[in-house]
Design an enzyme around this catalytic site. Sequence first.
Site, PDB file in Angstrom:
ATOM      1  CB  SER A 135      -0.906   0.001   1.232  1.00  0.00           C
ATOM      2  OG  SER A 135      -1.535   1.257   1.409  1.00  0.00           O
ATOM      3  CE1 TYR A 141      -4.517  -2.013   4.524  1.00  0.00           C
ATOM      4  CE2 TYR A 141      -3.782   0.202   3.964  1.00  0.00           C
ATOM      5  CZ  TYR A 141      -4.151  -1.070   3.576  1.00  0.00           C
ATOM      6  OH  TYR A 141      -4.166  -1.406   2.248  1.00  0.00           O
TER       7      TYR A 141
END
Length: 325
Positions: free
Chosen positions: A128, A155
């Site tokens: 990501s 995350y």
Amino acid sequence: MTVLVTGAAGFVGHATAHRLLARGERVVGIDIVNDYYDPTLKAARLATFDGLSGFTFERMDIADAAAVAALVRREGVMRVVHLAAQAGVRYSIENPFAYERSNLAGHLSVMEACRHAPAVGHLVYASSSSVYGDRPMGGQGFREDDPVDAPVSLYAATKRACELMSQSYAALYGLPQTGLRFFTVYGPWGRPDMAYFSFSQKIMAGEPIEVFGEGRMARDFTYIDDIVDGIVGALDHPPEGDGAARHRVLNIGDSHPVGLMAMIESLERALGRTAEKVMRPMQKGDVTATFADVSKLHALTGYRPKVMLDEGLDRFASWFRGYYG
């Protein structure tokens, strides 16, 4: 070639599986189909595979290491596109342990299955852009060799941990792996927790939308078909060399950041409605701007995004009206 796609009921997994099937691959899809967002949307994505030859689906938790390993061996998997994960920056503040299981244990489970299956020649997995943290960008956007040691969400921390885990497996076992640092992906069949999607739901319902960061945020919006081009291109080019050289990370995005307010204006045009906007401060875990330098992926595969935001949101709006009636 048999390709395992994890997260096949998800937005990107669904589109990737269809692309692989269209070019003649055999695809084995797995997904736990949880209720992080509307499971009926996931079921509708899976229904698009009905009647297509070459596709097999199993409902499975990727953190179940024994089940994943057995499936990889049984199906003779040769390539893996690992997209299953617990997504969402804000949700990681509310439910941190969901990320421990799906992102950390799940990634380890997939790597273990691959390294014990001699037929697996390449593992492509989703990282990501959030690993870059919240900091000023250079004129060319975030580059793969920029520092990634200051995540601002759990995350992001789990995604960076996956990269390090993969680096160790390349060094230890020579497992060829490519981590793709995704920037913001949008388009038909998208995720309802993404801003453009939730904005659309509220705009069409005549409800106000909350614009966080006072509208000053910017994102590198990338249309789903362009993202799949990059995924499949990377899959076709396993890293060469020995040991740790068999692992790499690559940015995958559009490389043209768009301000949040400009995106909303484009969405309003696509939907034919004007949004009532409520300005809010930045939320915890969010970053101000993201912008990908994709020169490495371009050099490797010829990757070049083709769909601009106005066209992409028009396509999304058309799908949205059809799906929701």
